[in-house]
Design a protein around this motif. Sequence first.
Motif, PDB file in Angstrom:
ATOM      1  N   ARG A  49       0.995  -1.149  -0.108  1.00  0.00           N
ATOM      2  CA  ARG A  49      -0.065   0.018  -0.079  1.00  0.00           C
ATOM      3  C   ARG A  49       1.074   1.333  -0.124  1.00  0.00           C
ATOM      4  O   ARG A  49       0.395   2.504  -0.303  1.00  0.00           O
ATOM      5  N   SER A  50       1.960   1.363   0.547  1.00  0.00           N
ATOM      6  CA  SER A  50       2.989   2.296   0.627  1.00  0.00           C
ATOM      7  C   SER A  50       3.763   2.710  -0.879  1.00  0.00           C
ATOM      8  O   SER A  50       4.087   3.684  -0.925  1.00  0.00           O
ATOM      9  N   LEU A  51       3.413   1.754  -1.904  1.00  0.00           N
ATOM     10  CA  LEU A  51       4.303   1.909  -3.109  1.00  0.00           C
ATOM     11  C   LEU A  51       3.748   3.117  -3.802  1.00  0.00           C
ATOM     12  O   LEU A  51       2.338   3.403  -3.864  1.00  0.00           O
ATOM     13  N   ASP A  52       4.547   3.920  -4.375  1.00  0.00           N
ATOM     14  CA  ASP A  52       4.017   4.972  -5.421  1.00  0.00           C
ATOM     15  C   ASP A  52       3.678   4.627  -6.565  1.00  0.00           C
ATOM     16  O   ASP A  52       3.878   3.460  -7.123  1.00  0.00           O
ATOM     17  N   ALA A  53       3.147   5.455  -7.480  1.00  0.00           N
ATOM     18  CA  ALA A  53       2.498   5.290  -8.896  1.00  0.00           C
ATOM     19  C   ALA A  53       3.781   4.901  -9.951  1.00  0.00           C
ATOM     20  O   ALA A  53       3.627   3.786 -10.444  1.00  0.00           O
ATOM     21  N   ALA A  54       4.724   5.336  -9.460  1.00  0.00           N
ATOM     22  CA  ALA A  54       5.850   5.027 -10.296  1.00  0.00           C
ATOM     23  C   ALA A  54       6.342   3.546 -10.118  1.00  0.00           C
ATOM     24  O   ALA A  54       6.586   2.952 -11.155  1.00  0.00           O
ATOM     25  N   GLU A  55       6.582   3.344  -9.032  1.00  0.00           N
ATOM     26  CA  GLU A  55       7.187   1.841  -8.500  1.00  0.00           C
ATOM     27  C   GLU A  55       5.847   0.919  -8.935  1.00  0.00           C
ATOM     28  O   GLU A  55       6.322  -0.285  -9.538  1.00  0.00           O
ATOM     29  N   LEU A  56       4.624   1.050  -8.698  1.00  0.00           N
ATOM     30  CA  LEU A  56       3.691   0.290  -9.209  1.00  0.00           C
ATOM     31  C   LEU A  56       3.635   0.085 -10.977  1.00  0.00           C
ATOM     32  O   LEU A  56       3.351  -1.081 -11.229  1.00  0.00           O
ATOM     33  N   ALA A  57       3.908   1.251 -11.388  1.00  0.00           N
ATOM     34  CA  ALA A  57       3.936   1.207 -12.978  1.00  0.00           C
ATOM     35  C   ALA A  57       5.183   0.200 -13.389  1.00  0.00           C
ATOM     36  O   ALA A  57       5.207  -0.651 -14.325  1.00  0.00           O
ATOM     37  N   ARG A  58       6.376   0.499 -12.685  1.00  0.00           N
ATOM     38  CA  ARG A  58       7.485  -0.414 -12.930  1.00  0.00           C
ATOM     39  C   ARG A  58       7.226  -2.038 -12.566  1.00  0.00           C
ATOM     40  O   ARG A  58       7.681  -2.678 -13.657  1.00  0.00           O
ATOM     41  N   ARG A  59       6.555  -2.158 -11.760  1.00  0.00           N
ATOM     42  CA  ARG A  59       6.310  -3.652 -11.412  1.00  0.00           C
ATOM     43  C   ARG A  59       5.363  -4.270 -12.508  1.00  0.00           C
ATOM     44  O   ARG A  59       5.639  -5.197 -12.801  1.00  0.00           O
ATOM     45  N   ALA A  60       4.453  -3.456 -12.898  1.00  0.00           N
ATOM     46  CA  ALA A  60       3.510  -4.062 -13.738  1.00  0.00           C
ATOM     47  C   ALA A  60       4.190  -4.033 -15.216  1.00  0.00           C
ATOM     48  O   ALA A  60       3.475  -4.888 -15.897  1.00  0.00           O
ATOM     49  N   ASP A  61       5.056  -3.341 -15.519  1.00  0.00           N
ATOM     50  CA  ASP A  61       5.499  -3.307 -16.978  1.00  0.00           C
ATOM     51  C   ASP A  61       6.569  -4.495 -17.098  1.00  0.00           C
ATOM     52  O   ASP A  61       6.760  -4.897 -18.380  1.00  0.00           O
ATOM     53  N   ARG A  62       6.860  -5.099 -16.119  1.00  0.00           N
ATOM     54  CA  ARG A  62       7.894  -6.229 -16.311  1.00  0.00           C
ATOM     55  C   ARG A  62       6.964  -7.618 -16.351  1.00  0.00           C
ATOM     56  O   ARG A  62       7.472  -8.669 -16.544  1.00  0.00           O
ATOM     57  N   ILE A  63       5.949  -7.364 -15.984  1.00  0.00           N
ATOM     58  CA  ILE A  63       4.664  -8.816 -16.278  1.00  0.00           C
ATOM     59  C   ILE A  63       4.934  -9.285 -17.737  1.00  0.00           C
ATOM     60  O   ILE A  63       4.315  -8.511 -18.528  1.00  0.00           O
ATOM     61  N   PRO A  64       5.227 -10.433 -18.195  1.00  0.00           N
ATOM     62  CA  PRO A  64       4.914 -10.851 -19.288  1.00  0.00           C
ATOM     63  C   PRO A  64       3.337 -10.990 -19.810  1.00  0.00           C
ATOM     64  O   PRO A  64       2.646 -10.891 -18.933  1.00  0.00           O
ATOM     65  N   ALA A  65       3.116 -10.564 -21.192  1.00  0.00           N
ATOM     66  CA  ALA A  65       1.988 -10.567 -21.652  1.00  0.00           C
ATOM     67  C   ALA A  65       1.127 -11.491 -21.437  1.00  0.00           C
ATOM     68  O   ALA A  65       0.037 -11.636 -21.306  1.00  0.00           O
ATOM     69  N   THR A  66       1.900 -12.773 -21.633  1.00  0.00           N
ATOM     70  CA  THR A  66       1.183 -14.196 -21.445  1.00  0.00           C
ATOM     71  C   THR A  66       0.683 -14.499 -20.292  1.00  0.00           C
ATOM     72  O   THR A  66      -0.228 -15.000 -20.080  1.00  0.00           O
TER      73      THR A  66
END
Length: 241
Positions: free
Chosen positions: A172-189
Amino acid sequence: DGSHSNDDSDDDRRVRGGAVYELASRVNHACFPNVARFDNFDGVLGSPSHEFHVPSRDGPNPPGPTELRLVAIDKIPAGCEVLMSYLPVSEPCARRRRRLRNTFGFECECERCVLERAWATEDGAATGDEREHRDASRRAREARDEASELEADAAADALDREWNDAEETAIRSLDAAELARRADRIPATYALWFARNMCPVDGCGGTLAPPHATADHMTCNYCGRRRGDDEFFRRLETGAG
């Protein structure tokens, strides 16, 4: 094998009954399962709207309340092992690995665990493999009498709750930039698997499966939510997941 309430308000999934199913009890776990387990305590398997039982195809007698079915999420190639998830598919890596170790007594080394454990290490987050947790689980397994086992289990559960709370607070303490970074590394499949096969109801974490080969919808094996194919494609287009 425990059977759970199909009540979407029951986030704790309180076990309502138990039985030993000769075939289902032999099915191994996978964090990306290829089947979903459905019990029939609430009549989902006999509900006309879900189409698991079609009288013209299956006969007039609907499934009984103790029936359990393993329903394929998608086509399973010949020779592949049938695998179900012992936990909600939404469980995060550390919590999932602790629960599998504490409850079922094994270390999961599936593709999903390997990838998510590497991400956790990269992020400096818990992996579920910390020595403190391993020791608590070992003490419970090695207990020599019932009283010692109960005491060790209670200690392991308390430690698990403490770490779960700490991990949720950290997320819950993660900021938007960190959440976006983590989302971007998720493979599409990987992302597509969750969008297609995880129940969209907040807090459910159940697995969706089609009731038959020509169905135009899928049903959640926990809360009973029915999701049509048209809703799925709309969510993909809007990025709702």
